[in-house]
Design an enzyme around this catalytic site. Structure first.
Site, PDB file in Angstrom:
ATOM      1  N   ASP A 156      71.009  -5.343  38.897  1.00 59.87           N
ATOM      2  CA  ASP A 156      70.493  -6.704  38.730  1.00 59.87           C
ATOM      3  C   ASP A 156      71.631  -7.731  38.669  1.00 59.87           C
ATOM      4  OD1 ASP A 156      67.767  -7.336  38.588  1.00 59.87           O
ATOM      5  OD2 ASP A 156      67.540  -6.428  36.608  1.00 59.87           O
ATOM      6  N   LYS A 184      58.820  -2.486  43.320  1.00 54.70           N
ATOM      7  CA  LYS A 184      60.226  -2.042  43.354  1.00 54.70           C
ATOM      8  C   LYS A 184      60.286  -0.511  43.435  1.00 54.70           C
ATOM      9  CE  LYS A 184      61.900  -6.099  40.844  1.00 54.70           C
ATOM     10  NZ  LYS A 184      62.229  -6.710  39.542  1.00 54.70           N
ATOM     11  N   GLN A 238      63.040  -4.630  33.527  1.00 54.61           N
ATOM     12  CA  GLN A 238      62.294  -5.815  33.948  1.00 54.61           C
ATOM     13  C   GLN A 238      62.245  -6.853  32.830  1.00 54.61           C
ATOM     14  OE1 GLN A 238      61.245  -6.348  37.032  1.00 54.61           O
ATOM     15  NE2 GLN A 238      60.159  -8.260  36.632  1.00 54.61           N
TER      16      GLN A 238
HETATM   17  N1  GUN Z   1      62.144 -10.786  36.117  1.00 52.49           N
HETATM   18  C1  GUN Z   1      62.054 -11.738  37.093  1.00 52.49           C
HETATM   19  N2  GUN Z   1      63.022 -11.576  38.020  1.00 52.49           N
HETATM   20  C2  GUN Z   1      63.727 -10.485  37.630  1.00 52.49           C
HETATM   21  C3  GUN Z   1      64.848  -9.815  38.195  1.00 52.49           C
HETATM   22  O1  GUN Z   1      65.406 -10.175  39.228  1.00 52.49           O
HETATM   23  N3  GUN Z   1      65.279  -8.728  37.500  1.00 52.49           N
HETATM   24  C4  GUN Z   1      64.700  -8.320  36.354  1.00 52.49           C
HETATM   25  N4  GUN Z   1      65.212  -7.247  35.731  1.00 52.49           N
HETATM   26  N5  GUN Z   1      63.670  -8.933  35.799  1.00 52.49           N
HETATM   27  C5  GUN Z   1      63.187 -10.008  36.445  1.00 52.49           C
END
Ligand code: GUN
Length: 298
Positions: A119, A52, A96
């Protein structure tokens, strides 16, 4: 044989558009900023977060990563999120998940300013999506990416089509169902407690599998011609590749399902690349909105 939906290609197209519009926004004085926060050393999360941050840089964003020790206190994490909330150089904040058990993930998510919640997990954004305010809501990245793939096959209007989502998580299943509903599909959410899961799945013109169980959806669960979107990423042992080797599979038994489906996403190379692309798109949009510009076209 089904059309294989190339998520890498569609994601690359989205990224190209994000890059172009980022250049425009930067020349008008605003550089999109994304802060990614990770707590602890979960190897899968480390990989996701690194990709990311890297993609954010590639898009021309201001990209910062905060890697915190596994024993970081909840108060310290709240303080970091609050600092990012008030940092004008940051337009998107991603913490995350999963967080260590000691930390109240719900509290952390609700601390993120809704206008920086790229998100789409904050109650404000969840509520907007649930009430059909999709123009201004930040919608979770994975389901938004799935919708773009579905759109490529079925168009934007899903009137008259039955969609079945297997999985009811807040990250994928529930927002996915809301997006399908907003596109006029007739939506069923199935999950681990659902009776006759195979029979329900067989009714789906659009079948989205997001359960996290390797190859659970078999070929005979698929309606002939259906669009199958596989959100699962499961690492399973692959002794045929050598001792200790593993491989990635989805929630759908791909070789069985591709014989029946009309179109299907592979794993890897289907939904995965779309998630990151949509995060970039959401961050760009947040930056544009912060200076009163309209949402970029994707
Ligand atoms: N962990 C797994 N998928 C995601 C996501 O889309 N966003 C975040 N913040 N954590 C995750």
């Amino acid at each position: 044989m089904a059309e294989i939906i190339d998520g890498k290609k569609v994601a690359a197209e989205v990224i190209e558009k994000v890059k172009r519009q980022t250049t425009e926004l930067v020349s008008s004085g605003t550089r999109p900023g994304l802060a990614v926060v990770i707590v602890g050393e979960d190897p899968a999360s480390q990989v996701y977060v690194a990709s990311k941050s890297k993609m954010a840089k590639e898009c021309g964003f201001h990209s910062v990563q905060h890697s915190l020790e596994a024993d970081t206190s909840e108060e310290k994490l709240v303080a970091l999120v609050e600092e990012l909330n008030s940092d004008p150089a940051i337009h998107g904040i991603l913490v995350q998940l999963p967080l260590p058990d000691r930390i109240d993930a719900g509290r952390i998510i609700q601390t993120i300013a809704p206008e920086k919640d790229v998100d789409g997990f904050h109650f404000i954004n969840v509520g907007k999506l649930g009430t059909g305010e999709t123009e201004t809501a930040f919608v979770p990245c994975t389901p938004t990416g799935c919708m773009l793939l579905i759109e490529r096959v079925r168009g934007k209007d899903l009137s008259g089509l039955n969609a079945v989502v297997i999985g009811r998580s807040n990250i994928v299943g529930k927002p996915m169902a809301n997006l399908l509903l907003a596109a006029n599909a007739t939506v069923t959410i199935a999950h681990s407690r659902t009776k006759n899961l195979a029979e329900i799945a067989r009714n789906a013109d659009i079948l989205v599998a997001a359960v996290g169980r390797p190859e659970m959806v078999r070929g005979d669960w698929v309606k002939p011609g259906a669009t199958v979107i596989d959100v699962g990423v499961n690492r399973i042992p692959a002794p045929e590749r050598g001792e200790g080797k593993t491989r990635l599979v989805g929630d759908v038994a791909f070789t069985e399902a591709e014989k029946i489906a009309g179109a299907i996403t592979p794993v890897p190379g289907g939904v995965g690349p779309m998630t990151i692309a949509m995060l970039m798109a959401n961050t760009l949009r947040s930056a544009a909105q912060s200076v009163g510009r309209k949402s970029p076209e994707l």
